[in-house]
Design an enzyme around this catalytic site. Structure first.
Site, short mmCIF file in Angstrom:
data_model
loop_
_atom_site.label_atom_id
_atom_site.label_comp_id
_atom_site.label_asym_id
_atom_site.label_seq_id
_atom_site.Cartn_x
_atom_site.Cartn_y
_atom_site.Cartn_z
N ASP A 79 36.89 21.21 43.97
CA ASP A 79 37.44 22.54 44.24
C ASP A 79 36.31 23.49 44.66
OD1 ASP A 79 39.04 24.75 44.30
OD2 ASP A 79 39.56 24.75 42.17
N ASP A 135 25.05 19.72 40.59
CA ASP A 135 24.16 20.88 40.81
C ASP A 135 23.17 20.59 41.93
OD1 ASP A 135 23.35 18.97 38.97
OD2 ASP A 135 22.26 20.35 37.68
N ASP A 161 35.02 24.78 48.69
CA ASP A 161 35.03 26.19 49.07
C ASP A 161 33.67 26.60 49.61
OD1 ASP A 161 37.66 26.48 48.39
OD2 ASP A 161 37.35 28.27 47.16
N LYS A 178 28.55 14.80 36.97
CA LYS A 178 27.59 15.42 36.06
C LYS A 178 27.42 14.49 34.87
CE LYS A 178 24.98 18.92 34.89
NZ LYS A 178 23.65 19.05 35.51
N TYR A 215 42.21 19.84 35.35
CA TYR A 215 43.36 20.60 35.86
C TYR A 215 44.70 20.09 35.35
CZ TYR A 215 40.19 22.96 39.12
OH TYR A 215 39.17 23.71 39.67
#
Ligand code: ATP
Length: 360
Positions: A252, A228, A256, A195, A144
């Site tokens: 992020d 994942d 959510d 990851k 970001y």
């Protein structure tokens, strides 16, 4: 979260109130109403009119000197939402929100996922006891930071690059914060998620820092899951998580997902925090232009956000009172239509203010 009392302006806590756009302007005044009723300690609220109207009128998003003023004169910022269809680029929102996150170095994005009434989760058979997770998202680095570029734009040979920036300092401080929070709140289970099997450079750093820091926190039961796997596990059995720490992008997304497990966007709070310095508190939802101006926005996310701010200011009792008021509103169905009630935004605020007045 830090419990360090700040107090930039003497004994009173100084709060900059930035309602912003859309439903941010409807829910934030309800939070102030509830805060005034719940907190007997001195608090100064100073309204800031930054948002789409000002941007369209004056071309100003984040005014000059704004960051320094907030840093030097305020303990916290209570934020509503930014976003307005009249500014399709969303330029003002990026300038203000990302500007403050980066310039105030608000490296902790704290997003609690908490089910406050059993009927609100989409997971069948799950209860309040199963869903209580603090998600810590790194908030100043990762994908970001806006480093990258586009080459040969609009041609068949176009190349788009977006850099994933991870610093030793940045990774260490968010992982350390998560462990410290777990210890402080006697939460046993911490999960670091990355990851590293695919992102073999950036997340190798996360792996190494995690392994180092966890040795200082042997009282916390820590483990690692690939993002994942975490996404599957958090839906399969959310009760196995107390604290999650992850990078900006994954945080992020996973927070959510968590917001939905806890009852949806209208209820989810968040804090953008630099421990010991001016920090910013905002509901997870955006400006929701589709319902703005109708008086039906759910103010509970903003009220829970205000509770996080009180915790940050070192007032846990008042923070707990706000959460208890929200629980009571859910129990008694004193809520807006998105949660199945028939109250207006202001009526929910009035009910909560009365509740905290009676119980404070
Ligand atoms: P933005 O672009 O500013 O993020 P948005 O409308 O795209 O705004 P959100 O505001 O986050 O995204 O919310 C998506 C939808 O969820 C809204 O359109 C609205 O229908 C619903 N919603 C979000 N927050 C609330 C709330 N506080 N009360 C009721 N409904 C809400």
């Amino acid at each position: 979260m830090s419990n360090t009392p700040l107090r930039k302006g003497g004994p009173a806590a100084r709060i900059a109130v930035l309602p912003g756009d859309g439903i941010g302007r409807e829910v934030t005044p309800e939070s102030i109403k509830v805060l005034r009723a719940a907190v007997k300690r001195p608090m100064d609220f100073v309204d800031l009119d930054w948002g789409a109207d000002k941007f369209l009128r004056e071309g100003v998003s984040l005014p000059p000197g704004a960051v320094e003023m907030l840093r030097d004169e305020f303990d916290a910022i209570l934020f509503g939402a930014l976003g307005d269809p009249r500014v399709p680029s969303n330029q003002h929102a990026a300038d203000i929100l990302l500007g403050l996150r980066f310039k105030l170095d608000l490296y902790v994005n704290a997003r609690p996922v908490e089910l406050l009434h059993d009927r609100l989760t989409p997971l069948s058979g799950r209860t309040e006891r199963d869903i209580r997770i603090m998600v810590f998202r790194e908030n100043t680095e990762g994908l970001y930071v806006g480093v990258g570029g586009i080459f040969k734009k609009g041609t068949p040979d176009e190349i788009a690059l977006q850099e994933d920036l991870n610093t030793r300092k940045g990774v260490e401080r968010i992982i350390r914060h998560a462990f410290a929070y777990a210890r402080q709140h006697r939460l046993k289970r911490l999960c670091m998620s990355d990851k590293s099997n695919a992102m073999t450079f950036a997340h190798d750093l996360w792996q190494r820092v995690f392994k180092e820091v966890r040795q200082e926190y042997t009282d916390v039961d820590s483990r690692h899951l690939y993002i994942d796997t975490l996404a599957m596990e958090i839906v399969r059995d959310p009760s196995q998580f107390d604290v999650i720490v992850t990078c900006n992008l994954f945080g992020d997304i996973i927070s959510d997902l968590g917001a939905q497990l806890g009852g949806g966007l209208g209820l989810a709070p968040s804090g953008n925090i630099h421990p010991g310095a001016t920090s910013l508190f905002e509901p997870v939802h955006g400006s929701a232009p589709n319902i703005a101006g109708k008086g039906i926005a759910n103010p509970l996310g903003s009220v829970l956000t205000s509770g996080m701010m009180l915790d940050f200011l070192g007032w846990p009792q008042e923070a707990a009172l706000l959460k208890e008021a929200v629980r009571a509103a859910l129990r008694e169905n004193k809520v807006t239509p998105d949660l199945g009630g028939n109250l207006k935004t202001t009526e929910v605020g009035d009910w909560l203010a009365q509740y905290v007045s009676k119980n404070s």
